[in-house]
Design a protein around this motif. Sequence first.
Motif, mmCIF file in Angstrom:
data_model
loop_
_atom_site.group_PDB
_atom_site.id
_atom_site.type_symbol
_atom_site.label_atom_id
_atom_site.label_comp_id
_atom_site.label_asym_id
_atom_site.label_seq_id
_atom_site.Cartn_x
_atom_site.Cartn_y
_atom_site.Cartn_z
ATOM 1 N N TRP A 1 36.551 42.847 38.747
ATOM 2 C CA TRP A 1 35.633 43.158 39.837
ATOM 3 C C TRP A 1 35.118 41.837 40.370
ATOM 4 N N THR A 2 35.356 41.571 41.625
ATOM 5 C CA THR A 2 35.132 40.222 42.129
ATOM 6 C C THR A 2 34.320 40.230 43.413
ATOM 7 N N PHE A 3 33.368 39.334 43.466
ATOM 8 C CA PHE A 3 32.636 39.054 44.701
ATOM 9 C C PHE A 3 32.980 37.637 45.138
ATOM 10 N N PHE A 4 33.284 37.475 46.422
ATOM 11 C CA PHE A 4 33.384 36.130 46.993
ATOM 12 C C PHE A 4 32.165 35.931 47.869
ATOM 13 N N LEU A 5 31.720 34.718 47.896
ATOM 14 C CA LEU A 5 30.383 34.470 48.429
ATOM 15 C C LEU A 5 30.362 34.143 49.910
ATOM 16 N N GLN A 6 31.486 33.771 50.447
ATOM 17 C CA GLN A 6 31.563 33.610 51.888
ATOM 18 C C GLN A 6 32.975 33.978 52.350
ATOM 19 N N ASN B 1 35.174 30.901 45.283
ATOM 20 C CA ASN B 1 34.865 30.889 43.855
ATOM 21 C C ASN B 1 34.349 32.272 43.473
ATOM 22 N N PRO B 2 35.036 32.938 42.599
ATOM 23 C CA PRO B 2 34.677 34.331 42.317
ATOM 24 C C PRO B 2 33.453 34.464 41.425
ATOM 25 N N VAL B 3 32.687 35.495 41.689
ATOM 26 C CA VAL B 3 31.648 35.933 40.756
ATOM 27 C C VAL B 3 32.126 37.264 40.223
ATOM 28 N N ARG B 4 32.274 37.327 38.921
ATOM 29 C CA ARG B 4 32.877 38.526 38.342
ATOM 30 C C ARG B 4 31.875 39.328 37.527
#
Lengths: 863, 175
Positions: free
Chosen positions: A27-32, A38-41
Amino acid sequence: MQGFRRLAVLAATLAALSNIAFGYYHWTFFLQRTGPFNPVRLKFDLNALPGGVVPFFIAKQGPSKMVDGDNFNALVSQIRRAGQAWNVAGPAIKTQFAGLTTTAFIDAVYDQATPAIDVVFDDELPPGVLAQTLPATYTDISYLGAANGPTFAPIVRSRVQLASDLTARNQASYADAFFTTIVHEFGHALGLQHSLTGGAMSTSVIRSTTKAQPITADDIAGLALLYPTTDFQAQTGTIAGHVTVAGQNGNLVSVVALRSDGLTVGSMTQPDGNYRIDGLPPGDYIVYAHPIPPVQTDGVDSAAIVAPMDLERNFFAPSAGFHTRFAKDAAGTTNWQEATHFAVQAGKETPSRADFALQPMTSAPLYNMRMFTYFGANRDIPVLDPSLPPDFRYWLIFQGPGVFAAPLTLTPGLQLSAIGNAPIALEQLQSWPDHDGYGLILGTSKPVDRPTPVAMSAVVGDALYVSPRAFTVVPSQYPKITSVTPGADGAGHPVALIAGENLDGTRVLFDGSEALRVIKKEDGTLEALPPPAASEYAAVVQLLGSNGQTSWQVQYQQAPLHYTYPAAGPSGYTLSDGGITAGTDQMVEIRGAGTNFVSGRTAVGFGSSDIAVRQMWVMGPELIWANVSVNPKAKLGNAPITISTGLQVVTEGIALQVRARANNQVSLMAPIVNAATGLEGVPAGGTIAMRGVGLPVINGGVIARIGGLLRDVTRGEDGVLRASVPLDVAPGPVSVEMFLPSGEVSPRVLFQVDAPAPVLQSVVKVVAPESPVVYVLDRLSLKVTGLGSGEGIDPASVEVRVAGVLQKVETIRWDTDAEAYIVEFTLSETVAAGDALPVTLRTGTRLTSALPLNVGAVRPIGQ
Amino acid sequence: MRMRHILIGLLAMASCAWATTLEQLSMADMIQKSTAIVRAKVTGSHAETRNGTIYTFYRLQVLENLKASTSSSVDVAVPGGVMGRVAQTAPGAPELRPGTEYVLFLWTSRSGLTQIIGLSQGAFNARTLIDGRTVLSRSATAERMLDSNGREVTDSGLSLDLSDLRQRVRKGGSR
């Protein structure tokens, strides 16, 4: 929904902090939206899990309805086994069954500080949803923005939701597919999304795992990248590259590395088109890129992968409209024989990259092709993703979108082939008469010495589909059971006598719980010592073959065979002390009555993730000693105890009372370790290292009682307390408690006293043992005394390291002349040259002193 | 013939009963298994917990009942959402947007909880085209879609005419 947005916004501050390798199915969020990506998982915080172990609970009320012949204890057993399928070498996280619970999920989220997984049964699942897993995270994660803070969104708790009415879809707990589904859901609970390589985390369309082989290298890689260990990173390599689709960076393009022996590991591209396939065991690979399968009209055939999201919870849409290609130059190829080969080495990224410049598709795609065949004397037992034994010759049947141009007419030009040097000969591709939508190809398997998954390539003109684990060629036939009868072993213990076919090397399951012992008798039958169960319990007996097959796969059409336990009395237990203080670690003694505790098979849980069994010693069938750790925030009051051994689940009895913590509370923290090795075992005469809460910060005046003897305690500069272990204590658990000058006494905790550590006598090259210098890939021999007793020491139980780098032990044998064990291994390529590199050997918690080894940089010519 | 039955049973078992999180539903399945099918607009939402799961409840203004009759408004629960300090993620759950018109295949449990069947499988965007036709497409997915002939659907979702759906509902799901 607001939470996701806030999560993303707050996580934006993490962009510069993120240090996780990119591109995987988490499950990944990209910040822009424009990068850098850079993923936040989403994952569990290992620091919040005692010992890196995530506990899992099963709702005590169980399902409302079960299939005839099924029962709740069997269900618990199967779920226990499925959860523990993820406890493999590689990832830093482990799972542990922690008992039954009556606490509602959302209450547990608020009342329990330690993350966990809950398995619940819920009648609210709508049609079309068989099971779902819902990880929960914090709404407010602003603390993530702190300097040096975590770079991921923590899973507070994961909820695996199964149907309460298991009869509605005939979900018997003993069915293989129920088990593989639970394994799959646990993967989600741990933080994995779907993958596309046929492993446990693949959707059912291409999943080819079995109860005997529930996870694959791809699943291990996925979990190990989320919860990394240095050993795993050192033992595996990486292929990286970049993908464009019609000239644009390709997002969420699946890229799969396929090793020559059928092993597959996949990854996904980021929005910038970059990808890395980490976690690749060394070997020769080819690589292919393909779109995630589409949603098809009137069905949900998609990979069901949730795309990464940005700050506003907008998806980064996957790239689409291109055909699958093997890596070869930029344009790629549909012909696997022309594909570029990548030699993956441990601990390294391949020097050449697998880049793809994919073009828009010009014809209908192929995807989701699946194969099956028939077994049985009458060829009337269809088996999906089959395991083909030696000299198997029969039709392999396939189906999938794109392979038929018209009813009963294969798409003109369709070509099927087994990729690589696959142990199968294929011929006579044709449609299946009278079976619209199905094609046939005649397969003849070749002998193999181990299970070999086979990837299939399907090509029509410009379109390519790769079925990563279409079937497996194995050295043996499916195991089968023809009868199960009660009997007795030589000592008079009740056993199950199992007759059947292809029983060599099989494991026996009783409702998912493995037999305590299996002996193959002279008449070819198996004598299996069943795991503990209640009086007159009837367990479904199944076999797990040594090559990944199961008896269920070819016998699912038959009524299951049962073993009925003999009559026995009721079981229960008592506690030595019914209370434990929040914020402390304490030894708890559990005395059973009518129980059959078995080391390694008994689990004790307290219905709360804030009460963890850190260490446990089964002292006998009716006696357990355990170190129990209680979180300072644990809810006070009664904690119901579950003791589960095999199929015996004991829940009724005295609850553990969690008491409030006093201001001056003193406690040691389990595990107490060997000061010399850091391991959870210390020999008599060694030194233990102790950490705790409320312990003195100055030296002097502290006494420890260890195994009944008083010892002085010293405090090191590191704040760790140390004390010597008396010489005359016997191996096994020994209690320690601390007496402070102020009068406080810590609760007793246990530590493990080991037999003396083995001793390394020498380390030499097998060839030219006199050589003072060795080189990587040399085969080395260790002479070891005190390693154990008897002939058979499993190489997997011994860990050898050179300069800290884990080596793969190949053989262990007893040398009568040397009166020592000889341990052989090949020096790993990842060991850097150097003089006097330390060589150590460890078995369990017993670690040798180091011997020096000189490793040369460049092997001289001729050596 | 027996072989055929075994084969069908096997594949049904593989793709449906034992699949994964999602059970594959055809349009006919969805029509049959839904307790109501509505064309509706989202007017609001709130979160609640139920049996330990956080649900986002969407208040729908019903514009048309295609199957069964519901009141003029209905609350539909979608797993996942934000409740206090906890956000629960439900992969595959659709997000319904206020003001947007949908056709939803609904299922009400014995306890009275109304949900969309098959998560996003039963949620369709409804758009009226310039020629007056209302076209339904599956919403809340980032995935590419193909029609039954393997052709890519430009709408990036499963598309069908509302009038076609009405007919199929009247026929009980068959084409």
